[in-house]
Scaffold this active site. Structure first.
Site, PDB file in Angstrom:
ATOM      1  N   LYS A  66    -108.442 -54.670  74.775  1.00 19.57           N
ATOM      2  CA  LYS A  66    -108.885 -53.450  74.119  1.00 19.57           C
ATOM      3  C   LYS A  66    -110.187 -52.994  74.765  1.00 19.57           C
ATOM      4  O   LYS A  66    -111.143 -53.768  74.854  1.00 19.57           O
ATOM      5  CB  LYS A  66    -109.124 -53.697  72.622  1.00 19.57           C
ATOM      6  CG  LYS A  66    -107.861 -53.812  71.775  1.00 19.57           C
ATOM      7  CD  LYS A  66    -107.215 -52.460  71.522  1.00 19.57           C
ATOM      8  CE  LYS A  66    -108.069 -51.569  70.663  1.00 19.57           C
ATOM      9  NZ  LYS A  66    -108.242 -52.032  69.281  1.00 19.57           N
ATOM     10  N   HIS A  67    -110.230 -51.760  75.229  1.00 22.31           N
ATOM     11  CA  HIS A  67    -111.457 -51.170  75.764  1.00 22.31           C
ATOM     12  C   HIS A  67    -112.070 -52.021  76.876  1.00 22.31           C
ATOM     13  O   HIS A  67    -113.267 -52.304  76.901  1.00 22.31           O
ATOM     14  CB  HIS A  67    -112.461 -50.921  74.649  1.00 22.31           C
ATOM     15  CG  HIS A  67    -111.908 -50.044  73.552  1.00 22.31           C
ATOM     16  ND1 HIS A  67    -111.576 -48.720  73.741  1.00 22.31           N
ATOM     17  CD2 HIS A  67    -111.609 -50.319  72.257  1.00 22.31           C
ATOM     18  CE1 HIS A  67    -111.114 -48.218  72.621  1.00 22.31           C
ATOM     19  NE2 HIS A  67    -111.113 -49.164  71.699  1.00 22.31           N
ATOM     20  N   ASN A 231    -122.882 -58.958  78.263  1.00 22.94           N
ATOM     21  CA  ASN A 231    -122.925 -60.399  78.093  1.00 22.94           C
ATOM     22  C   ASN A 231    -121.731 -60.851  77.253  1.00 22.94           C
ATOM     23  O   ASN A 231    -121.299 -60.143  76.371  1.00 22.94           O
ATOM     24  CB  ASN A 231    -124.202 -60.814  77.379  1.00 22.94           C
ATOM     25  CG  ASN A 231    -125.441 -60.699  78.241  1.00 22.94           C
ATOM     26  OD1 ASN A 231    -125.416 -60.908  79.440  1.00 22.94           O
ATOM     27  ND2 ASN A 231    -126.556 -60.392  77.606  1.00 22.94           N
ATOM     28  N   HIS A 392    -118.767 -56.160  84.977  1.00 22.58           N
ATOM     29  CA  HIS A 392    -119.174 -54.815  84.558  1.00 22.58           C
ATOM     30  C   HIS A 392    -118.167 -53.792  85.065  1.00 22.58           C
ATOM     31  O   HIS A 392    -117.460 -54.039  86.029  1.00 22.58           O
ATOM     32  CB  HIS A 392    -120.559 -54.473  85.114  1.00 22.58           C
ATOM     33  CG  HIS A 392    -121.629 -55.394  84.637  1.00 22.58           C
ATOM     34  ND1 HIS A 392    -122.117 -55.373  83.338  1.00 22.58           N
ATOM     35  CD2 HIS A 392    -122.289 -56.400  85.262  1.00 22.58           C
ATOM     36  CE1 HIS A 392    -123.056 -56.289  83.202  1.00 22.58           C
ATOM     37  NE2 HIS A 392    -123.180 -56.934  84.348  1.00 22.58           N
TER      38      HIS A 392
END
Length: 392
Positions: A66-67, A231, A392
């Protein structure tokens, strides 16, 4: 196929996006639906995750994304009767395959976060796995293939619009990746780090015993973190992630968030929750929401007069803080991975409350001695990997 146009984004004025390769063919086929930009980000990150889990453990693997972060990840170990019940599959008259078990576990650990997920499967999707996917709210699935029966089941989902992607399992990406932000292109080498049982050889605590089962759980945690927005911290038990804390600015907040999810997973297995008598009309998603409230601080939202009658056949007793703590104390042998070092011992203190016995983290903090001492206080075995896994 060198280029594929994607569906519109959330903004109706946004132009359609596309994916393409400068050289060579796309390693995917869209068998059904019209996926979007985020769908493919979830699909490609999830596919890498399950591929590495399969290589590391030898077991079929699944993840629920998800996302652009995993809500759950697991390998295909058998389900207990309690797990079948808390994952809402005890009513299915199906002999679950290892791949189906992997997805049930990946979806079930944090069902609220997995609602509307994108699924990645390490193996060819079989009928049994498709039957599980059929009944859940999901945006799509990526796998190296589908049986004919599985594909027909999935094509019928979402009125024929369910996204089904097939990926070439032999595809090898270029060693350099590019990312464009604000018109500026970043370039770096792919993270090809191999995580296996030797990744945890540098045990720095007094307790040096990390059994093979715990090494597998630590590997699952670190591979999951490799594809989780930093994180991040991941709790794992019995071959499945039970709590993932993603994208937090503070390490302790990651540990708390993931720990609270791990606690909720364990509390769902308590006699108090297993004994809840839901009205027949209450669906699985609404049951998940009710359980989340029942085991949390806002339990009166579902227990107040005028509220419980709409959910339960019989009014449940309050699940007291003391009763919850007593049940949580029975959760043991949990593994925890962190994508970067623990700067303070408070992370270990919080992990201990959720039954953590094994930890893997890079090490390298100026307070490593304090973190090690906190582990020694609780008999926790901790390995320093020496490598950060920022994503990231």
């Amino acid at each position: 196929m060198k280029e594929l146009e994607l569906k519109y984004g959330c903004n109706p004025n946004q132009k359609p996006s596309r994916i393409y390769m400068e050289n060579g063919e796309l390693p995917i086929k869209v068998l059904n639906g019209k996926p979007g930009y985020i769908n493919f980000l979830d699909a490609f990150n999830g596919w890498q995750l399950v591929s590495e889990l399969k290589k590391a453990t030898g077991l079929p693997a699944a993840t629920s994304f998800k996302h652009v972060s995993p809500a759950g990840a697991a390998v295909g170990l058998p389900l207990s009767e309690v797990e079948r019940k808390i994952y809402w599959v005890d009513d299915m008259d199906v002999e679950f395959t290892p791949l189906a078990n992997a997805y049930i576990r990946a979806r079930g650990a944090d069902r609220m976060s997995s609602f509307g997920d994108f699924i990645s499967l390490s193996d060819v999707c079989d009928k049994e796995t498709a039957l599980v996917i059929k009944r859940e709210v999901s945006d799509g699935v990526i796998a190296p293939g589908y049986t004919d029966e599985a594909l027909e089941i999935l094509k019928a989902k979402k009125k024929g619009n369910y996204n089904v992607i097939e990926i070439d399992p032999n595809y090898v990406p270029a060693p350099i990746e590019h990312k464009e932000v604000f018109g500026i292109t970043f370039e770096q080498g792919r993270n090809e780090l191999v995580i296996d049982e030797h990744f945890f050889d540098n045990i720095v605590t007094e307790n040096k015993e990390i059994p093979d089962s715990a090494k597998m759980d630590l590997a699952i945690s670190m591979i999951t973190l490799k594809y989780t927005q930093s994180n991040s911290v991941c709790y794992v038990k019995g071959g499945q992630a039970i709590g993932i804390g993603a994208g937090q600015q503070s390490r302790i907040h990651c540990t708390r968030l993931a720990g609270s999810k791990a606690d909720n997973w364990w509390l769902r297995q308590s006699p108090q929750v297993l004994g809840l008598q839901f009205l027949d009309k209450i669906g699985r998603a609404d049951r998940d929401n009710a359980i989340d409230l029942y085991i949390g601080e806002d339990y009166m939202d579902v227990l107040a007069d005028g509220a419980w009658e709409n959910i339960f056949k019989v009014k449940p007793e309050v699940f007291t803080r003391e009763e919850k703590r007593a049940w949580l104390d029975k959760n043991t042998d949990v593994a925890l991975g962190s994508d970067a070092f623990f700067p303070f011992g408070d992370n270990v203190e919080r992990a201990h409350k959720s039954g953590v016995k094994y930890i893997a983290q890079p090490g390298g903090s100026i307070r490593d001695d304090h973190v090690i001492a906190t582990c020694n206080k609780y008999g926790i075995a901790m390995a320093f990997t020496g490598i950060r896994l920022f994503h990231h």
